[in-house]
Design an enzyme around this catalytic site. Structure first.
Site, mmCIF file in Angstrom:
data_model
loop_
_atom_site.group_PDB
_atom_site.id
_atom_site.type_symbol
_atom_site.label_atom_id
_atom_site.label_comp_id
_atom_site.label_asym_id
_atom_site.label_seq_id
_atom_site.Cartn_x
_atom_site.Cartn_y
_atom_site.Cartn_z
ATOM 1 N N SER A 39 -18.419 -3.693 -0.763
ATOM 2 C CA SER A 39 -19.404 -4.734 -0.477
ATOM 3 C C SER A 39 -18.685 -6.052 -0.255
ATOM 4 O O SER A 39 -17.537 -6.229 -0.675
ATOM 5 C CB SER A 39 -20.369 -4.896 -1.657
ATOM 6 O OG SER A 39 -19.752 -5.596 -2.736
ATOM 7 N N ASP A 40 -19.358 -6.974 0.390
ATOM 8 C CA ASP A 40 -18.874 -8.335 0.402
ATOM 9 C C ASP A 40 -19.173 -8.897 -0.993
ATOM 10 O O ASP A 40 -19.965 -8.334 -1.751
ATOM 11 C CB ASP A 40 -19.574 -9.153 1.486
ATOM 12 C CG ASP A 40 -18.726 -10.316 1.979
ATOM 13 O OD1 ASP A 40 -17.852 -10.780 1.215
ATOM 14 O OD2 ASP A 40 -18.939 -10.775 3.107
#
Length: 181
Positions: free
Chosen positions: A101-102
């Site tokens: 994920s960011d």
């Protein structure tokens, strides 16, 4: 593709580095609201504008990692998006690496996108959709989610295998000359 090949190298057994293609996909929302933005896109625009570079990274460049975006695409957070992560990335394109994920994107599920009610549900959604690594702290709730029966041992193993495969490809578990000092 050439950048990925330069980073990862051409060795049959090892990667020089694990390249990461980001931000998957349709990461074009206004920066100030990227944690809550819903990028609405037609199928044609998705296929012709947003996905071709990622498809080339996966199919031609054999990129080892893909980073999901903060935003939602057509109402679904990118880091928990079955259509993007499972149907297109893994099944259609054959991606076998890991997804990250960011930073704080999984927390956004419950805090900004409001598609889950709490961290444990966000953990479940992200892991079930194939997001193996959380940049942030929401995956600290994995044990809680497991103990509550929200995620299975098999799901955790599947994700761990993808992550440790990358580490093996980087030679992180090989014996080195320093092991004998």
């Amino acid at each position: 593709v050439r950048y990925i090949e330069g980073l990862q190298g051409h060795d049959e057994n090892y990667l020089k580095a694990a390249a990461c293609a980001k931000h998957f996909a349709v990461h074009s929302g206004p920066e100030a609201v990227r944690h809550e933005f819903d990028a609405e896109v037609t199928e044609q625009d998705l296929r012709e504008t947003y996905l071709p570079a990622f498809e080339a990274c996966v199919k031609e460049g054999k990129v080892e990692a893909v980073m999901g975006a903060y935003n939602r695409t057509n109402g679904v957070p990118c880091c928990g998006n079955k259509r993007l992560l499972i149907d297109i990335l893994r099944k259609e394109w054959g991606f076998s690496g890991h997804v990250t994920s960011d930073c704080w994107a999984i927390r956004d599920f419950h805090e900004h996108h409001k598609v889950t009610d709490r961290p444990e549900e966000s953990v479940r959604l992200a892991l079930e959709m194939g997001c193996d690594v959380n940049c942030g702290c929401t995956y600290q709730k994995i044990l809680n989610a497991y103990e509550e029966g929200l995620i299975s041992k098999e799901l955790l193993q599947k994700s761990a295998i993808r992550l440790f495969t990358t580490r093996f490809l980087l030679g992180m578990f090989d014996e080195t000359e320093y092991d004998h000092i």
